[in-house]
Design a protein around this motif. Structure first.
Motif, mmCIF file in Angstrom:
data_model
loop_
_atom_site.group_PDB
_atom_site.id
_atom_site.type_symbol
_atom_site.label_atom_id
_atom_site.label_comp_id
_atom_site.label_asym_id
_atom_site.label_seq_id
_atom_site.Cartn_x
_atom_site.Cartn_y
_atom_site.Cartn_z
ATOM 1 N N MET A 161 0.860 -1.280 0.107
ATOM 2 C CA MET A 161 0.113 -0.481 -0.099
ATOM 3 C C MET A 161 1.095 1.078 -0.107
ATOM 4 O O MET A 161 1.868 0.998 0.472
ATOM 5 N N LYS A 162 0.301 2.462 -0.973
ATOM 6 C CA LYS A 162 0.752 3.752 -0.806
ATOM 7 C C LYS A 162 1.055 4.438 0.628
ATOM 8 O O LYS A 162 -0.234 4.777 0.707
ATOM 9 N N ASP A 163 2.270 5.008 0.717
ATOM 10 C CA ASP A 163 1.650 6.122 1.800
ATOM 11 C C ASP A 163 1.512 7.291 1.853
ATOM 12 O O ASP A 163 1.982 7.534 0.644
ATOM 13 N N ILE A 164 -0.146 7.417 2.178
ATOM 14 C CA ILE A 164 -0.062 9.031 2.011
ATOM 15 C C ILE A 164 1.147 9.652 1.919
ATOM 16 O O ILE A 164 0.483 11.197 2.056
ATOM 17 N N TYR A 165 1.225 9.323 3.417
ATOM 18 C CA TYR A 165 2.253 10.933 3.735
ATOM 19 C C TYR A 165 3.719 9.797 4.445
ATOM 20 O O TYR A 165 4.509 9.919 5.186
ATOM 21 N N PRO A 166 4.245 9.774 3.468
ATOM 22 C CA PRO A 166 5.394 9.483 3.415
ATOM 23 C C PRO A 166 6.989 10.054 4.226
ATOM 24 O O PRO A 166 6.642 11.784 3.429
ATOM 25 N N SER A 167 7.663 10.253 4.704
ATOM 26 C CA SER A 167 8.612 11.475 5.573
ATOM 27 C C SER A 167 9.783 10.121 5.882
ATOM 28 O O SER A 167 9.680 8.842 5.985
ATOM 29 N N ARG A 168 11.105 11.149 5.791
ATOM 30 C CA ARG A 168 12.350 10.510 5.966
ATOM 31 C C ARG A 168 12.463 8.944 5.235
ATOM 32 O O ARG A 168 13.486 8.123 5.559
ATOM 33 N N SER A 169 11.962 9.063 4.323
ATOM 34 C CA SER A 169 12.319 7.900 3.040
ATOM 35 C C SER A 169 12.769 8.516 2.014
ATOM 36 O O SER A 169 13.368 7.821 0.616
ATOM 37 N N GLY A 170 12.793 9.965 1.237
ATOM 38 C CA GLY A 170 13.171 10.517 0.413
ATOM 39 C C GLY A 170 13.891 10.835 0.428
ATOM 40 O O GLY A 170 15.152 11.254 1.300
ATOM 41 N N ALA A 171 14.421 11.552 -1.458
ATOM 42 C CA ALA A 171 16.816 12.437 -0.692
ATOM 43 C C ALA A 171 16.141 13.479 -0.763
ATOM 44 O O ALA A 171 17.124 14.220 0.039
ATOM 45 N N GLU A 172 15.207 14.038 -1.193
ATOM 46 C CA GLU A 172 14.410 15.694 -0.886
ATOM 47 C C GLU A 172 13.681 15.372 0.330
ATOM 48 O O GLU A 172 12.481 15.223 0.228
ATOM 49 N N PRO A 173 13.365 16.507 0.838
ATOM 50 C CA PRO A 173 12.063 17.359 1.642
ATOM 51 C C PRO A 173 11.013 17.845 0.187
ATOM 52 O O PRO A 173 11.552 17.775 -0.737
ATOM 53 N N ALA A 174 9.961 17.764 0.914
ATOM 54 C CA ALA A 174 8.765 18.070 -0.085
ATOM 55 C C ALA A 174 7.361 18.082 0.848
ATOM 56 O O ALA A 174 7.581 17.884 2.427
ATOM 57 N N ASN A 199 -8.972 5.756 13.780
ATOM 58 C CA ASN A 199 -7.677 5.876 13.684
ATOM 59 C C ASN A 199 -6.414 5.719 14.101
ATOM 60 O O ASN A 199 -5.295 6.334 14.521
ATOM 61 N N ARG A 200 -6.637 4.329 14.994
ATOM 62 C CA ARG A 200 -5.982 3.713 15.957
ATOM 63 C C ARG A 200 -4.778 3.127 15.561
ATOM 64 O O ARG A 200 -4.519 3.282 14.190
ATOM 65 N N LEU A 201 -3.093 3.182 16.208
ATOM 66 C CA LEU A 201 -2.485 2.926 15.641
ATOM 67 C C LEU A 201 -1.948 1.639 14.905
ATOM 68 O O LEU A 201 -3.302 0.528 15.338
ATOM 69 N N GLU A 202 -1.258 1.206 13.795
ATOM 70 C CA GLU A 202 -1.154 0.600 13.204
ATOM 71 C C GLU A 202 0.590 -0.161 13.240
ATOM 72 O O GLU A 202 1.100 0.711 14.240
ATOM 73 N N LYS A 203 1.255 -0.392 12.161
ATOM 74 C CA LYS A 203 2.794 -0.144 12.116
ATOM 75 C C LYS A 203 3.003 0.761 12.225
ATOM 76 O O LYS A 203 2.947 1.519 11.268
ATOM 77 N N PRO A 204 4.062 1.175 12.675
ATOM 78 C CA PRO A 204 4.884 2.261 12.200
ATOM 79 C C PRO A 204 5.516 2.653 10.694
ATOM 80 O O PRO A 204 5.252 1.303 9.900
ATOM 81 N N PHE A 205 4.761 3.851 10.386
ATOM 82 C CA PHE A 205 4.835 3.796 8.461
ATOM 83 C C PHE A 205 6.914 4.234 8.686
ATOM 84 O O PHE A 205 7.154 4.094 6.829
#
Ligand code: 6CS
Ligand code: FE
Length: 304
Positions: A1-14, A268-274
């Motif tokens: 599944m695609k993360d709609i709020y990705p962070s700390r994974s890309g090369a550039e901030p966005a 909105n309870r917690l799942e596995k960390p993204f």
């Protein structure tokens, strides 16, 4: 599944647009906030409620804070976080689990009822803490979105949570009050840098991952400005989980103190960390999802 709020994974901030509502229902008569307050919260991503607690309740809360700070050895060790390089207390976590009075406060209809109304769901406490910024020695909290951390490190799926900061000492322009970028909750700043193991041990003293880059921060601040609402003890600052905020150090003699409660929607309870290997411990990010039964009336009975 695609993360709609990705962070700390890309090369550039966005900068990514928010994909969730801020207020999950429309105002109607009988709502716990006035229409104007709901509109303001939705527009700015924060709202100040004055005199939520009366002087007797406030006295009890301040007394409880003093008790917790005076005897940290009676608390679970890991919940007491010291300033970096010193023994001064910076935060005490899980206060609603270590104090009957704070458990009652967390369930108070004036707070939990409002959170539940705005998020249009039952709510539970995701995190609670006492933040204490002693005179002369209190250190800053750099700019961040709480949701960025809760999503990446704790597995909070969507933006359907909010925080309430109960002021226990006067927040003046000088003693390191909370600063917020109004309107920033509509933008998600995707950050750079992979989360190290056990990041929380450092981040609670000084956050270095999940920290927005200076260019995007400057852009947000130029676009929206910076607010630093001041307030008397007993006021409550309510802010959305994605509102960009931070605070300066405190070199005045006047301590700053607040009790901080995070309400998350049950749906909105917690799942596995993204974006982290293992989730943070329960005392920072609850994984027991017990819906709050809101309690009406004053705190006096518990305080006595
Ligand atoms: O770790 C947390 O949950 C909170 N504390 C810090 C220093 N940053 C993110 C969030 O506000
Ligand atoms: Fe924060």
């Amino acid at each position: 599944m695609k993360d709609i709020y990705p962070s700390r994974s890309g090369a550039e901030p966005a900068l990514l647009p928010r994909q969730d509502p801020t207020v999950y229902r429309s105002w109607e008569p009988g709502a716990p906030l006035a229409r104007e307050q709901v509109e303001r919260f939705e527009r700015d991503g924060y709202l100040v409620l004055e005199d939520v607690f009366d002087p007797a309740e406030l006295g009890a809360l301040q007394g409880e804070m003093g008790r917790l700070l005076a005897d940290p050895s009676s608390l679970a060790d890991e919940t007491v976080v010291a300033e970096r390089g010193s023994r001064e207390i910076r935060s005490i976590f899980a206060i609603h689990e270590q104090s009957a009075l704070l458990a009652r406060v967390a369930a108070d209809a004036r707070l939990a009822g409002v959170a539940s109304w705005l998020l249009d769901d039952e709510v539970y406490v995701h995190q609670s803490r006492l933040n204490y910024k002693p005179g002369f020695k209190g250190k800053e909290f750099f700019w961040h979105s709480d949701f960025e951390t809760w999503h990446t490190e704790d597995g909070m799926p969507r933006m359907r949570a909010l925080s309430m900061s109960i002021l226990l000492a006067e927040n003046t322009p000088n003693n390191g009050p909370l600063m917020l970028i109004p309107g920033s909750h509509q933008t998600y700043v995707s950050c750079v840098g992979e989360t190290p193991d056990d990041h929380y041990r450092m981040s609670l003293k000084k956050q270095e991952y999940g920290v927005p880059d200076e260019l995007n921060l400057a852009d947000l601040a130029h676009r929206h400005g910076i607010d630093a609402p001041t307030g008397k003890p007993g006021s409550v600052i309510l802010f959305d989980c994605n509102t960009m905020h931070g605070s300066n150090g405190n070199i005045t003699p006047f301590p700053r103190a607040n009790a901080f409660l995070v309400y998350n929607a049950m749906s909105n309870r917690l799942e596995k960390p993204f974006g982290a290997e293992k989730p943070r411990p329960d005392f920072i990010a609850a994984r027991e999802f017990r819906p709050i039964q809101a309690q009406a009336g004053s705190l006096h009975k518990v305080a006595a």
